[in-house]
Design a protein around this motif. Sequence first.
Motif, mmCIF file in Angstrom:
data_model
loop_
_atom_site.group_PDB
_atom_site.id
_atom_site.type_symbol
_atom_site.label_atom_id
_atom_site.label_comp_id
_atom_site.label_asym_id
_atom_site.label_seq_id
_atom_site.Cartn_x
_atom_site.Cartn_y
_atom_site.Cartn_z
ATOM 1 N N LEU A 22 0.866 -1.176 0.000
ATOM 2 C CA LEU A 22 0.000 0.000 0.000
ATOM 3 C C LEU A 22 0.899 1.222 0.000
ATOM 4 N N ILE A 23 0.740 2.090 -0.996
ATOM 5 C CA ILE A 23 1.543 3.308 -1.104
ATOM 6 C C ILE A 23 0.710 4.476 -0.596
ATOM 7 N N VAL A 24 1.192 5.133 0.442
ATOM 8 C CA VAL A 24 0.502 6.272 1.054
ATOM 9 C C VAL A 24 1.322 7.519 0.745
ATOM 10 N N ILE A 25 0.821 8.317 -0.180
ATOM 11 C CA ILE A 25 1.631 9.398 -0.743
ATOM 12 C C ILE A 25 1.385 10.738 -0.060
ATOM 13 N N ILE A 70 3.998 1.548 2.630
ATOM 14 C CA ILE A 70 5.094 2.454 2.278
ATOM 15 C C ILE A 70 4.547 3.875 2.190
ATOM 16 N N HIS A 71 5.122 4.783 2.963
ATOM 17 C CA HIS A 71 4.740 6.194 2.947
ATOM 18 C C HIS A 71 5.778 6.988 2.155
ATOM 19 N N THR A 72 5.331 8.067 1.505
ATOM 20 C CA THR A 72 6.278 9.002 0.899
ATOM 21 C C THR A 72 6.100 10.381 1.524
ATOM 22 N N SER A 152 -2.784 5.350 -2.607
ATOM 23 C CA SER A 152 -3.598 6.284 -1.827
ATOM 24 C C SER A 152 -2.774 7.537 -1.588
ATOM 25 N N GLY A 153 -3.424 8.599 -1.069
ATOM 26 C CA GLY A 153 -2.683 9.801 -0.698
ATOM 27 C C GLY A 153 -3.066 11.030 -1.499
ATOM 28 N N ALA A 180 -9.528 7.028 -1.283
ATOM 29 C CA ALA A 180 -8.350 7.163 -0.427
ATOM 30 C C ALA A 180 -7.343 8.123 -1.037
ATOM 31 N N CYS A 181 -7.767 8.815 -2.100
ATOM 32 C CA CYS A 181 -6.957 9.845 -2.751
ATOM 33 C C CYS A 181 -7.742 11.155 -2.735
#
Length: 225
Positions: A22-25, A70-72, A152-153, A180-181
């Motif tokens: 899961l990419i949380v931007i 994973i967060h950015t 997401s993000g 989620a965006c």
Amino acid sequence: MISAKPFDFPYDGNLIPAATALIVIDLQEDFLSPTGYFARGGYDPSPLRAILPTVNRLIAACRAAGIRVIHTRQGYRGDLADMTPYEKWRRTRAGLAGTTVLLRSSPGFQIVPEIDVAADDIIVDKTCNSAFTYTDFEHVLRAQGITHLLFSGCTTDVCVHTTLREACDRNFQCLTISDACASGDQLAHEAALHMVTVENGIFGALSDSRSVIDGLARLKARQAR
């Protein structure tokens, strides 16, 4: 599989938690606070804040299913050595010269406290819209054996979409989670989501958080048998 359009995700029906992230931007203070970069530019950060509970539900569901989170974070060095002349010009034009907005040395660079960041989550710092540009993001994904990405993000039309497009070009299987965006520009948000589905899913598939959570619950139940 996860119910999505224009096809269920993943296309081959083979969703492996250990190969999925899961990419949380960029859910950072500078984008979500009433005094940050976004608000200073005249955009309303409330749509971005509105997705936080949904993102947390996804984080919990992914962890329960064994999916990596994973967060950015986006920002520049405190000495601005990584900022190009054009970026400095845009910063001045936006009235941000002399401020700490979008600098890694400032509190605004941090992920908002409402987001559940665990000690074993991965955090990738970037200066560009794409998480792939000048970062170790792709190396981390390859090293972890990750081939499938859930997006997401914020913002849907800029950092999320830019990273999504590059991920598709690098042959990752991608799913964008619509609720989620978020973006400060609703038309841009809707257009970015629509673009995912054109040409039979040129940028992967599009789903919502409920469908993702339901799909992961079914996957977990099947694994428990």
